[in-house]
Design an enzyme around this catalytic site. Structure first.
Site, mmCIF file in Angstrom:
data_model
loop_
_atom_site.group_PDB
_atom_site.id
_atom_site.type_symbol
_atom_site.label_atom_id
_atom_site.label_comp_id
_atom_site.label_asym_id
_atom_site.label_seq_id
_atom_site.Cartn_x
_atom_site.Cartn_y
_atom_site.Cartn_z
ATOM 1 N N GLY A 16 0.825 -1.218 0.000
ATOM 2 C CA GLY A 16 0.000 0.000 0.000
ATOM 3 C C GLY A 16 0.856 1.265 0.000
ATOM 4 C CB ILE A 37 7.976 -11.155 -2.169
ATOM 5 C CG1 ILE A 37 8.182 -12.649 -2.392
ATOM 6 C CG2 ILE A 37 6.698 -10.877 -1.393
ATOM 7 C CD1 ILE A 37 8.537 -13.415 -1.133
ATOM 8 C CG LEU A 55 12.969 -8.169 1.427
ATOM 9 C CD1 LEU A 55 12.126 -7.725 2.624
ATOM 10 C CD2 LEU A 55 13.902 -7.054 0.977
ATOM 11 C CE1 TYR A 138 5.661 -4.901 10.822
ATOM 12 C CE2 TYR A 138 4.358 -3.882 12.561
ATOM 13 C CZ TYR A 138 4.974 -3.809 11.330
ATOM 14 O OH TYR A 138 4.925 -2.651 10.603
#
Ligand code: 15L
Length: 266
Positions: A16, A37, A55, A138
């Site tokens: 986004g 990706i 990555l 995260y």
């Protein structure tokens, strides 16, 4: 050629924020090397190239960074997930980005997140040198990213801007975002300052618009010459009552991430 005139590598280009940045930066005449990706979902902006890559693939990341003066690192997992899913893209992938930056003498702009400090209470007003309090794997990967940047600055002189992004969406959608919202316009202007500022060293910036209800205060934005111009304040009338019925979510800065996935005692 000086650093700011060189190509810019943008990872996470198909996400986004990546798509918004690709369009916004290309419109300023910046030559972009895009990668993700996932396939790029839009028409490529003028002057840009796109390479689909993981990555985890060190050789491809090093090759893509060749001749780039800045790496805008927006790639990786962008929500809280179990550790094994975060490990490859967000930890190993980040190492490949920093090794590429070291070899190219490039500046890194890292899309960090408020989730690196998400378990601070909302009642605390934080400066950017506050303690990390990640609210999941995260958020922990974002704290690791910031420390990776610190290491590469202290040890190798690689410059970094850590942007602790709040909530960057078309508009705020709940009461928490009255504090955390970052408009796309402010994000693009911030990236332009990150690209063009003379020297940044190791800088940490809160990625939020000029929101009166912000949880965040001092940071290194003066070094960049960035001042946000948008504000979530104009949405207060419609959103201040839009809260969840989860007390954990409403107590901590990270919001739903603090209440999601695992309970604190599991
Ligand atoms: C983030 O770091 C996420 O990438 C985004 O999806 C939002 O959840 C945002 O934080 C937020 O805290 O609102």
């Amino acid at each position: 050629m000086n650093r700011a005139e060189k190509k810019v590598l943008l990872t996470g280009a198909s996400g986004g924020l990546g798509c918004k940045l690709a369009a916004g930066l290309a419109a300023q005449g910046i030559t972009l090397v895009l990668t993700d990706i996932a396939p790029f979902p839009e028409k490529l902006p003028p002057g840009a190239t796109f390479t689909q890559a993981d990555l985890n693939d060190a050789a491809t990341i090093l090759r893509l960074a060749e001749g780039c003066g800045t790496i805008l690192h927006f790639g990786g997992i962008s929500v809280d997930r179990p550790f094994e899913e975060i490990l490859g893209p967000n930890l190993r992938g980040l190492y490949h980005i920093y090794e590429a930056a070291r070899r190219e003498r490039a500046r890194v702009v890292f899309a960090s997140s408020n989730h690196s400090i998400g378990f601070h209470e909302r009642s605390e007003a934080l400066d950017s040198d506050c303690a990390f309090r990640p609210d999941g794997f995260y958020g922990l990967s974002k704290a690791y990213g910031e420390l990776m940047g610190r290491l590469y600055w202290d040890k190798h002189g690689v410059e970094s801007v850590m942007v602790r992004i709040g909530s960057s969406f078309p508009e705020p959608v709940d009461a928490r975002m009255l504090a955390t919202w970052l408009s796309y316009n402010d994000l693009i202007q911030l990236m332009l300052r990150c690209l063009n500022a003379d020297s940044v060293g190791y800088a940490v910036v809160w990625g939020a618009s000029a929101n009166a209800r912000s949880f965040w205060r001092k940071d290194d934005r003066e070094r960049l010459g960035w001042t946000p111009v948008d504000t979530a304040d104009v949405y207060a009338g419609q959103l201040s009552g839009k809260v969840s019925d989860n007390p954990v979510q409403e107590r901590f800065q990270g919001g739903a991430f603090c209440a999601n996935l695992y309970s604190r005692t599991e």
